[in-house]
Design a protein around this motif. Structure first.
Motif, mmCIF file in Angstrom:
data_model
loop_
_atom_site.group_PDB
_atom_site.id
_atom_site.type_symbol
_atom_site.label_atom_id
_atom_site.label_comp_id
_atom_site.label_asym_id
_atom_site.label_seq_id
_atom_site.Cartn_x
_atom_site.Cartn_y
_atom_site.Cartn_z
ATOM 1 N N GLN A 181 13.120 -3.258 -10.284
ATOM 2 C CA GLN A 181 13.257 -3.357 -8.893
ATOM 3 C C GLN A 181 13.784 -1.830 -8.596
ATOM 4 O OE1 GLN A 181 16.238 -5.972 -7.607
ATOM 5 N NE2 GLN A 181 16.076 -5.388 -5.443
ATOM 6 N N LEU A 182 14.582 -1.201 -8.998
ATOM 7 C CA LEU A 182 15.047 0.085 -8.950
ATOM 8 C C LEU A 182 13.858 0.979 -8.899
ATOM 9 C CD1 LEU A 182 16.992 2.599 -8.341
ATOM 10 C CD2 LEU A 182 17.604 2.467 -10.789
ATOM 11 N N TYR A 183 12.973 1.044 -10.225
ATOM 12 C CA TYR A 183 11.811 1.920 -9.969
ATOM 13 C C TYR A 183 10.818 1.826 -8.994
ATOM 14 C CZ TYR A 183 7.648 4.225 -12.089
ATOM 15 O OH TYR A 183 6.647 4.996 -12.347
ATOM 16 N N PHE A 184 10.510 0.726 -8.623
ATOM 17 C CA PHE A 184 9.420 0.329 -7.613
ATOM 18 C C PHE A 184 10.041 0.779 -6.272
ATOM 19 C CE2 PHE A 184 7.033 -1.208 -11.003
ATOM 20 C CZ PHE A 184 5.716 -0.954 -10.720
ATOM 21 N N ASN A 185 11.216 0.609 -6.084
ATOM 22 C CA ASN A 185 11.869 0.767 -4.672
ATOM 23 C C ASN A 185 11.846 2.229 -4.507
ATOM 24 O OD1 ASN A 185 12.668 -1.715 -3.957
ATOM 25 N ND2 ASN A 185 14.729 -1.757 -5.070
ATOM 26 N N GLN A 186 12.104 2.972 -5.488
ATOM 27 C CA GLN A 186 12.124 4.541 -5.418
ATOM 28 C C GLN A 186 10.526 5.095 -5.060
ATOM 29 O OE1 GLN A 186 13.710 6.919 -8.456
ATOM 30 N NE2 GLN A 186 15.619 5.697 -8.342
ATOM 31 N N VAL A 187 9.568 4.337 -5.723
ATOM 32 C CA VAL A 187 8.153 4.578 -5.371
ATOM 33 C C VAL A 187 8.050 4.470 -3.968
ATOM 34 C CG1 VAL A 187 5.774 4.056 -6.046
ATOM 35 C CG2 VAL A 187 7.679 4.209 -7.949
ATOM 36 N N PHE A 188 8.235 3.247 -3.614
ATOM 37 C CA PHE A 188 7.821 2.733 -2.058
ATOM 38 C C PHE A 188 8.442 3.522 -1.115
ATOM 39 C CE2 PHE A 188 6.200 -1.064 -4.568
ATOM 40 C CZ PHE A 188 4.781 -0.809 -4.337
ATOM 41 N N ASP A 189 9.831 4.029 -1.419
ATOM 42 C CA ASP A 189 10.513 4.608 -0.485
ATOM 43 C C ASP A 189 10.047 6.060 -0.369
ATOM 44 O OD1 ASP A 189 12.283 2.538 0.064
ATOM 45 O OD2 ASP A 189 13.812 3.440 -1.403
ATOM 46 N N THR A 190 9.324 6.721 -1.388
ATOM 47 C CA THR A 190 8.660 7.771 -1.309
ATOM 48 C C THR A 190 7.289 7.971 -0.532
ATOM 49 O OG1 THR A 190 10.006 8.636 -3.390
ATOM 50 C CG2 THR A 190 8.161 10.115 -2.593
ATOM 51 N N LEU A 191 6.439 6.977 -0.926
ATOM 52 C CA LEU A 191 5.299 6.944 -0.444
ATOM 53 C C LEU A 191 5.244 6.787 1.147
ATOM 54 C CD1 LEU A 191 3.354 4.680 -2.890
ATOM 55 C CD2 LEU A 191 3.121 7.075 -2.567
ATOM 56 N N GLU A 192 4.578 7.316 1.744
ATOM 57 C CA GLU A 192 4.370 7.243 3.146
ATOM 58 C C GLU A 192 3.101 6.911 3.779
ATOM 59 O OE1 GLU A 192 5.105 11.174 4.809
ATOM 60 O OE2 GLU A 192 7.285 11.002 4.158
ATOM 61 N N PHE A 193 2.936 6.626 4.929
ATOM 62 C CA PHE A 193 1.630 5.981 5.608
ATOM 63 C C PHE A 193 0.539 7.143 5.373
ATOM 64 C CE2 PHE A 193 -1.405 5.092 9.021
ATOM 65 C CZ PHE A 193 -1.615 3.780 8.856
ATOM 66 N N GLY A 194 0.718 8.388 5.511
ATOM 67 C CA GLY A 194 -0.062 9.512 5.234
ATOM 68 C C GLY A 194 -0.574 9.607 3.895
ATOM 69 N N ASP A 195 0.092 9.036 2.893
ATOM 70 C CA ASP A 195 -0.277 9.130 1.408
ATOM 71 C C ASP A 195 -1.391 8.017 1.151
ATOM 72 O OD1 ASP A 195 1.401 11.111 0.937
ATOM 73 O OD2 ASP A 195 3.141 9.639 0.852
ATOM 74 N N ILE A 196 -1.171 6.967 1.847
ATOM 75 C CA ILE A 196 -2.039 5.837 1.148
ATOM 76 C C ILE A 196 -3.247 5.794 1.915
ATOM 77 C CG2 ILE A 196 -2.060 3.167 1.238
ATOM 78 C CD1 ILE A 196 0.943 3.195 1.114
ATOM 79 N N VAL A 197 -3.248 5.846 3.133
ATOM 80 C CA VAL A 197 -4.336 5.799 4.009
ATOM 81 C C VAL A 197 -5.706 6.921 3.700
ATOM 82 C CG1 VAL A 197 -5.449 6.026 6.418
ATOM 83 C CG2 VAL A 197 -3.263 4.801 6.011
ATOM 84 N N PRO A 198 -5.265 8.066 3.670
ATOM 85 C CA PRO A 198 -6.288 9.301 3.088
ATOM 86 C C PRO A 198 -7.015 8.725 1.786
ATOM 87 C CG PRO A 198 -4.643 10.352 4.029
ATOM 88 C CD PRO A 198 -4.049 8.841 3.791
ATOM 89 N N ALA A 199 -6.075 8.363 0.708
ATOM 90 C CA ALA A 199 -6.546 7.908 -0.512
ATOM 91 C C ALA A 199 -7.549 6.804 -0.362
ATOM 92 C CB ALA A 199 -5.334 7.679 -1.352
#
Length: 260
Positions: A181-199
């Motif tokens: 839970q801690l690992y993926f909370n940090q991952v998704f807290d860092t990722l933004e909309f601008g990271d996922i959409v262009p990829a």
């Protein structure tokens, strides 16, 4: 003088192939909107490409996650920034490493398969027989495969990203006792909309390029069994080069967009 003539000949061949590929692409867009639509063949190709590539993409993604974390962790520990590992790995995989590596794997797995399959049909005159019987081989063979790769590569990229992040989590869990839970909370807290959409958007272009080049090389395959092998090999090489060009253009466009 002889060397200059050879260079000029290679340049002419390259420009002619680019022109033929452009005409092939325009024909695809014309045929894609014409009735009838080959939905059954599209679904069959999508299932074959996606299902047969899952294991390879999963293994590749898992190893990428393991290696990236193992290689980066000692450096971050030296600076006391090991807590940034989930954020760094998440951004690296989602933005660039995941889509690019998955596309290259699929170029070798799917692109070569398309080139060899259509090339063998061209060599054995099956495509000519389809034309004589009144069937449109371009729509049945080419359009369905290009659309299938365009739709399936983004799904395989998402799947590969998830497996890669899980592999990274396993290393962090073993080395640093970090919970899921801690690992993926940090991952998704860092990722933004601008990271996922262009990829995600560029993964559609990756899929289109893989299907387009594979079909092009196979459809205009040289006669003989050697031509089939050459079509499969050149499909992988040309697609890999095209993927890097598309990736560069996508990153450059995203950078310009962010500056605006």
């Amino acid at each position: 003088m002889l060397k200059f003539n050879q260079i000029l000949k290679h340049l002419k061949d390259f420009l002619r192939e680019i022109g033929e590929l452009t005409h092939f692409t325009s024909r695809f867009f014309k045929e894609a909107v014409r009735l009838p639509f080959e939905f059954k063949e599209l679904l069959r190709q999508s299932y074959n490409m996606g299902n047969r590539s899952l294991l390879l993409v999963a293994i590749t993604g898992f190893i990428i996650g393991l290696v990236l974390t193992l290689q980066t962790r000692p450096t971050l520990m030296e600076f006391g920034a090991v807590s940034w590992m989930p954020s760094m790995v998440g951004i690296s995989i989602v933005r660039e490493i995941g889509p690019m590596i998955t596309a290259l794997v699929c170029a070798g797995r799917i692109g070569s398969g398309i080139g060899a399959e259509i090339g063998s049909m061209r060599v054995t005159e099956q495509i000519d027989a389809m034309e004589v019987s009144g069937t449109n081989p371009f729509k049945y063979l080419v359009v369905t495969r290009i659309m299938a790769t365009t739709l399936m590569i983004p799904l395989l990229v998402i799947f590969g990203d998830a497996i890669a992040l899980y592999g990274s989590y396993l290393v962090e869990n073993i080395k640093g006792a970090v919970s899921f839970q801690l690992y993926f909370n940090q991952v998704f807290d860092t990722l933004e909309f601008g990271d996922i959409v262009p990829a995600t958007i560029k993964s559609f272009f990756f899929g289109f390029a893989i299907g387009l080049v594979g079909c092009f090389k196979g459809y205009f395959c040289d006669k003989g069994t050697a031509g089939v092998g050459k079509a499969a090999n050149s499909a992988v090489v040309f697609t890999s080069l095209l993927l890097f060009i598309i990736d560069f253009i996508a990153v450059l466009a995203a950078d310009i967009f962010y500056e605006l």
